[in-house]
Design an enzyme around this catalytic site. Structure first.
Site, PDB file in Angstrom:
ATOM      1  N   ASP A   1       0.834  -1.193   0.000  1.00  0.00           N
ATOM      2  CA  ASP A   1       0.000   0.000   0.000  1.00  0.00           C
ATOM      3  C   ASP A   1       0.872   1.248   0.000  1.00  0.00           C
ATOM      4  O   ASP A   1       2.090   1.187   0.218  1.00  0.00           O
ATOM      5  CB  ASP A   1      -0.880   0.031   1.257  1.00  0.00           C
ATOM      6  CG  ASP A   1      -2.172  -0.751   1.072  1.00  0.00           C
ATOM      7  OD1 ASP A   1      -2.480  -1.094  -0.073  1.00  0.00           O
ATOM      8  OD2 ASP A   1      -2.853  -1.007   2.077  1.00  0.00           O
TER       9      ASP A   1
ATOM     10  N   LYS B   1      -3.409   3.335  -2.787  1.00  0.00           N
ATOM     11  CA  LYS B   1      -4.575   4.152  -3.108  1.00  0.00           C
ATOM     12  C   LYS B   1      -4.366   5.550  -2.529  1.00  0.00           C
ATOM     13  O   LYS B   1      -3.791   5.709  -1.455  1.00  0.00           O
ATOM     14  CB  LYS B   1      -5.845   3.535  -2.503  1.00  0.00           C
ATOM     15  CG  LYS B   1      -6.108   2.112  -2.962  1.00  0.00           C
ATOM     16  CD  LYS B   1      -7.259   1.494  -2.194  1.00  0.00           C
ATOM     17  CE  LYS B   1      -7.478   0.046  -2.597  1.00  0.00           C
ATOM     18  NZ  LYS B   1      -8.542  -0.606  -1.808  1.00  0.00           N
TER      19      LYS B   1
END
Length: 418
Positions: A193, A215
Site C-alpha cells: 500500500d 490508493k
C-alpha cells in the site's frame, strides 16, 4: 571438530538423568520438540514437577539399562562423576549424549538456539564451553534475523505458495512487528500500500518483486478485486506473497475480503496483526484515547462512511472518544453533521498527520473551527482525527486537568488554539 546437526526428536525416546534446574530447562526444550522423555532421578525440583504431565519420571538412581532404546541421553545430575559414568554408558551403546557436567566429555552439545519462521539457528563452541559467548553470538544472529536477513525459500515444493497479510503499523518502520519483519524476510513478492512503513521496502533483496497497489483519496489505481486476483495468482505460482498494509489489516484495511479471496481459491493465508493507526497515531502525539476521569471508551469510524447515530451519540453524550480514520477530505462534512446533530461546538478536536514519522504534525481547535483551521494550515492525509475531551491541549501536562483526574470540559479558543 564439533559439527552442528539438525536432529528430529519428534516421538523419539530421550533419557534425561537428573531432576534439578538444568534438567528442567532441557526438558522444556525437548518437550517442545515432541520427544518422548523419561526422567530418572531420586528427586526433582518444582520446575520439573510442572512438566510431569508431559514426561515419565522414574524416582530412583539411574541404571545402565535405562539407556536401552534411547536416541539421545542428557545427563544433568549435578555430579561430574555421575554424569561421566552415564556418558560412558552412552558411548558404549553409540547413543548421542549431552553431558551437562562437562561438555568436553559428551558426544553432543546443546546449542544456543534462535528461530525465525522455518529457520532454526544454533551456536556451539568448538573449544572449551563458553555459554556466555555462544549466547551473545546467538543474540546477534537473532537481531539480524529480525531486522533484515533474507529468509526466502530457494527450493519450493509443489503447492508451497501462500499469502501473508502483514499489518505494517502507522508508518514508523520500528513499529512494524517482529513477526511482520520475518514475513517480509521470507517474501518472494510484496504487494504494498501507499501507507504504512514503506521505507522497509528498501531493505528487501533486489530480486524481491514489489507490486504497488497504493490508493490515494478519490483515486484507486488498482481496485480491490484486482488486488485479490494478484494475491491469488502469485501464490498459485508457488510464491510467498506478503500483502503489506498500513495499520492493522482488519481495521478498515479490507483484509477480510483478501482472506476470503484466498480461501475461496484454496490458497493458504495468514494474518499478522499490526499496530493500529487508530491507537498509535494519537499516542505518538501524546493523546490518550482513554484517560481515567476523562473518558473510558473510544469509538473508531471510517470518515468516508460519515457519522452514524452511534458516533453522534458518543459525541453528544461525551461518553467516549471518537477516532476518525480517512476523514481529512470530508472533514467539513463531518463537522457539519455533528453540529447539526447537537454536538457541543466547543468539543476539542486534534488532527495528527503522518503520525509516528519525522513529519508528524498536530493541529487542534474547537469542533466548530477545526475545518477552517485545517484548511488554513494545509492538513493532508494520512491523518487521524481525534474528537473529545482527550484532544484538549495540556491534558497530560503536570497540573493540567488530566493530572487532577477530573473530567476536562471544553474551553475557549485560548484553551484550544495552537
Amino acid at each position: 571438530m564439533t559439527t552442528l546437526l539438525g536432529i528430529d526428536l519428534t516421538d523419539r525416546p530421550v533419557l534425561v538423568v537428573g531432576g534439578g534446574p538444568v534438567a528442567a530447562r532441557r526438558l522444556a526444550h525437548l518437550r517442545d520438540e515432541g520427544a518422548r522423555i523419561t526422567v530418572v532421578a531420586p528427586a526433582v525440583c518444582e520446575d520439573v514437577v510442572a512438566l510431569l504431565d508431559d514426561v515419565r519420571w522414574e524416582a530412583r538412581e539411574v541404571r545402565e539399562q535405562d539407556l536401552d532404546g534411547m536416541w539421545l541421553v542428557h545427563t544433568a545430575t549435578g555430579s561430574p562423576l555421575a554424569d561421566a559414568e552415564v556418558a560412558g554408558w552412552a558411548a558404549a551403546r553409540r547413543i548421542w549424549c549431552v553431558n551437562a557436567g562437562d561438555a568436553t566429555r559428551g558426544s553432543a552439545r546443546t546449542p544456543a538456539l534462535t528461530a525465525s519462521g522455518e529457520v532454526l539457528v544454533g551456536v556451539v563452541s568448538t573449544g572449551a564451553p563458553d555459554p556466555g559467548r555462544t549466547a551473545a553470538v546467538r543474540d546477534a544472529l537473532a537481531e539480524h534475523l529480525r531486522t533484515g536477513a533474507d529468509l526466502r525459500r530457494r527450493r519450493r515444493p509443489p503447492g508451497a505458495g501462500r499469502v501473508v497479510l502483514v499489518g505494517g503499523g502507522p508508518g514508523a518502520v520500528d513499529l512494524l512487528t517482529v513477526r511482520g519483519r520475518r514475513a517480509l524476510a521470507e517474501a518472494d513478492v510484496v504487494v504494498a500500500d501507499r501507507l504504512g512503513p514503506t521505507p522497509v521496502l528498501d531493505e528487501l533483496a533486489p530480486d524481491v518483486e514489489v507490486i504497488d497497489v497504493g490508493k490515494t483519496p478519490g483515486h484507486h489505481a488498482v481496485p480491490q478485486h484486482e488486488i485479490n486476483r494478484i494475491l491469488v495468482e502469485q501464490a498459485q505460482r508457488g510464491r510467498t506473497v506478503v500483502r503489506l498494509k498500513g495499520g492493522d489489516p482488519f481495521v478498515f484495511g479490507r483484509g477480510g475480503e483478501e482472506v476470503l479471496a484466498c480461501r475461496q481459491a484454496g490458497v493458504p493465508v495468514e494474518v499478522v496483526p499490526g499496530v493500529s493507526s487508530a491507537l498509535a497515531t494519537p499516542a505518538a502525539a501524546g493523546i490518550p484515547v482513554t484517560h481515567r476521569g476523562t473518558t473510558a471508551a473510544f469509538h473508531v469510524v471510517n470518515g468516508h462512511a460519515g457519522l452514524d447515530e452511534a458516533a453522534l451519540t458518543v459525541l453528544r453524550d461525551r461518553s467516549a472518544t471518537l477516532v476518525v480514520l480517512m476523514g481529512v477530505s470530508v472533514l467539513a462534512e463531518l463537522v457539519g453533521t455533528a453540529l447539526a446533530a447537537g454536538v457541543d461546538p466547543g468539543t476539542p478536536v486534534a488532527i495528527v498527520e503522518e503520525g509516528t514519522t519525522a513529519r508528524q504534525r498536530v493541529t487542534r481547535d474547537r469542533l466548530d473551527a477545526i475545518a477552517g483551521r485545517a484548511q488554513a494550515v494545509g492538513v493532508h492525509a494520512p491523518a487521524v482525527i481525534v474528537v473529545g475531551a482527550v484532544a484538549a491541549p495540556g491534558l497530560l501536562e503536570a497540573g493540567g486537568a488530566g493530572d487532577a483526574g477530573v473530567r476536562r470540559e471544553p474551553g475557549s479558543d485560548e484553551t484550544l488554539g495552537p
